[in-house]
Enzyme design. Structure first.
Site, PDB file in Angstrom:
ATOM      1  N   SER A 148     -48.656 -11.054 -89.744  1.00 55.96           N
ATOM      2  CA  SER A 148     -47.244 -10.944 -89.442  1.00 55.96           C
ATOM      3  C   SER A 148     -47.106  -9.824 -88.416  1.00 55.96           C
ATOM      4  O   SER A 148     -47.859  -9.770 -87.449  1.00 55.96           O
ATOM      5  CB  SER A 148     -46.435 -10.686 -90.712  1.00 55.96           C
ATOM      6  OG  SER A 148     -45.077 -10.515 -90.424  1.00 55.96           O
ATOM      7  N   LYS A 191     -42.072 -14.556 -87.533  1.00 55.94           N
ATOM      8  CA  LYS A 191     -42.817 -13.661 -88.413  1.00 55.94           C
ATOM      9  C   LYS A 191     -42.102 -13.428 -89.748  1.00 55.94           C
ATOM     10  O   LYS A 191     -42.763 -13.279 -90.784  1.00 55.94           O
ATOM     11  CB  LYS A 191     -43.101 -12.328 -87.704  1.00 55.94           C
ATOM     12  CG  LYS A 191     -44.063 -12.454 -86.525  1.00 55.94           C
ATOM     13  CD  LYS A 191     -45.415 -13.028 -86.932  1.00 55.94           C
ATOM     14  CE  LYS A 191     -46.437 -12.951 -85.810  1.00 55.94           C
ATOM     15  NZ  LYS A 191     -47.743 -13.526 -86.206  1.00 55.94           N
ATOM     16  N   TYR A 217     -39.792 -14.262 -81.952  1.00 57.13           N
ATOM     17  CA  TYR A 217     -40.959 -13.699 -82.623  1.00 57.13           C
ATOM     18  C   TYR A 217     -40.606 -13.240 -84.028  1.00 57.13           C
ATOM     19  O   TYR A 217     -41.310 -13.551 -85.004  1.00 57.13           O
ATOM     20  CB  TYR A 217     -41.497 -12.534 -81.789  1.00 57.13           C
ATOM     21  CG  TYR A 217     -42.795 -11.947 -82.284  1.00 57.13           C
ATOM     22  CD1 TYR A 217     -43.993 -12.630 -82.094  1.00 57.13           C
ATOM     23  CD2 TYR A 217     -42.834 -10.707 -82.910  1.00 57.13           C
ATOM     24  CE1 TYR A 217     -45.199 -12.086 -82.531  1.00 57.13           C
ATOM     25  CE2 TYR A 217     -44.027 -10.155 -83.348  1.00 57.13           C
ATOM     26  CZ  TYR A 217     -45.208 -10.851 -83.150  1.00 57.13           C
ATOM     27  OH  TYR A 217     -46.391 -10.316 -83.586  1.00 57.13           O
TER      28      TYR A 217
END
Length: 294
Positions: free
Chosen positions: A134, A152, A148
Site C-alpha cells: 500500500s 491504495k 492513487y
C-alpha cells in the site's frame, strides 16, 4: 529453510532490492516485470534459484501463468509480494477518467488479480504469506494523488478483509505502507502536473515537493527489503507495517486526528440508533463489531 517467493514489479525500486535480498538469503524466486529483459541479469547472477516471468498484473491469464511457473519450478509458493504500482500527480478535476481507471487497475485490481491467483495454491498448502504494498497514501488522502489514494485505500480494505478469511487456512497477510524511498517512483515513472491555479496550494505544492524530494527521500530500498524479508519469517507478522520514519510520523498524526474527530462528533454519530428498548439483543454471530482484525 529456503522459501519460494514471487514478487511483482521486480525490475526496479523496492521490488528490485527485495528480489536481490531474497536471492542473496538463499531463497528461490519468480521475478516478474512487464519487460522480462530487464531481469536478465538476475538469471545470470543467481542461476536456477530464479525464474523470470513476463507479467502485466492487470492480466488474469498472465497472473495465473506466473503462479504456475512457481509451482512447476519450485513445487509451491510461500510468499507473494504485490509490489507493482505507480502514482501520478494531478488534480481530481484535471485527471481524466482513463487516468483514474489505469491507476486503479494497476494498483488495486492488479493486487486483487494476483492475490486470487495465489490463494488456491496456498489453500492447498495450508500455508503462505501474502504481502501487499500500500502506501502512506493508503492511510492518508494525498492531495494531487486521488487515483492513487483511491486504489491504495482499496488495497487496505481488501487486505484487511482478506486477512480474516486467510487466517482460517493458515495464510498470513501483511500490508506494507512505505513513505518516501529513493526509487524511481518519484522520477521518470511518474507524471507530475501542477495543474490549475485554484488547486496550486495542494496539487501544485505536491508536484513541486515531489520533484525537490526525489533522491532525497529518507527511505533506503535495501533496508526496506531486509525488513520485508524479516516479516516473511514471522509466525505472527503485523497486519500493517508503515516503513520509513516519515510514514510513521504522517500516519501517527493522521490517526490521532481521526480519533479526535470521532470523539468530537460521537454524540451526533450515535444519535442515529434506535432507542435501546427498540433494539434486539446482540449475540454471537449477529454483532458486526465482533468481526474485526484484532
Amino acid at each position: 529453510m529456503p522459501q519460494r517467493w514471487l514478487i511483482t514489479g521486480s525490475s526496479r525500486g523496492i521490488g528490485r532490492a527485495l528480489s536481490e535480498v531474497v536471492l542473496d538469503a538463499g531463497h528461490r524466486l519468480v521475478a516478474t516485470a512487464r519487460e522480462p529483459a530487464q531481469l536478465a541479469d538476475l538469471a545470470e547472477r543467481y542461476g536456477d534459484a530464479v525464474r523470470i516471468a513476463a507479467l502485466d498484473v492487470t492480466d488474469p491469464v498472465a497472473a495465473q501463468a506466473a503462479v504456475r511457473v512457481a509451482v512447476d519450478s519450485f513445487g509451491g509458493l510461500d510468499v507473494v509480494v504485490n509490489n507493482a504500482g505507480y502514482g501520478n500527480v494531478n488534480s481530481v478535476e484535471d485527471a481524466d477518467l482513463d487516468d483514474f481507471r489505469r491507476e486503479i487497475e494497476t494498483n488495486l485490481f492488479g493486487t486483487i488479480i494476483m492475490t486470487k491467483a495465489v490463494i488456491p495454491v496456498m489453500r492447498e498448502q495450508r500455508a503462505g504469506h501474502i504481502i501487499q504494498f500500500s502506501s502512506v497514501g493508503g492511510r492518508v488522502g494525498a492531495p494531487g494523488r486521488a487515483p492513487y489514494s483511491a486504489a491504495k485505500w482499496g488495497v487496505e480494505g481488501f487486505s484487511e478483509a482478506l486477512s480474516l478469511e486467510m487466517a482460517l487456512i493458515g495464510v498470513k497477510v501483511t500490508v506494507i505502507e512505505p513513505g518516501g524511498f529513493r526509487t524511481d517512483f518519484a522520477g521518470s515513472s511518474t507524471s507530475l502536473r501542477e495543474g490549475r491555479a485554484e488547486y496550486d496550494a495542494v496539487v501544485g505544492a505536491t508536484a513541486r515537493l515531489q520533484r525537490a524530494y526525489n533522491n532525497r527521500q529518507p527511505g533506503d530500498p535495501t533496508r526496506a527489503a531486509q525488513v520485508i524479508l524479516e516479516i516473511a519469517t514471522m509466525d505472527r507478522p503485523p497486519l500493517r507495517l508503515p516503513i520509513g520514519s516519515d510514514a510513521v510520523k504522517i500516519i501517527e498524526r493522521a490517526d490521532l486526528g481521526k480519533l479526535e474527530e470521532l470523539e468530537r462528533w460521537r454524540g451526533l454519530s450515535i444519535s442515529t440508533d434506535f432507542p435501546p428498548e427498540d433494539r434486539p439483543a446482540a449475540g454471537p454471530g449477529n454483532d458486526p463489531s465482533e468481526m474485526s482484525s484484532s
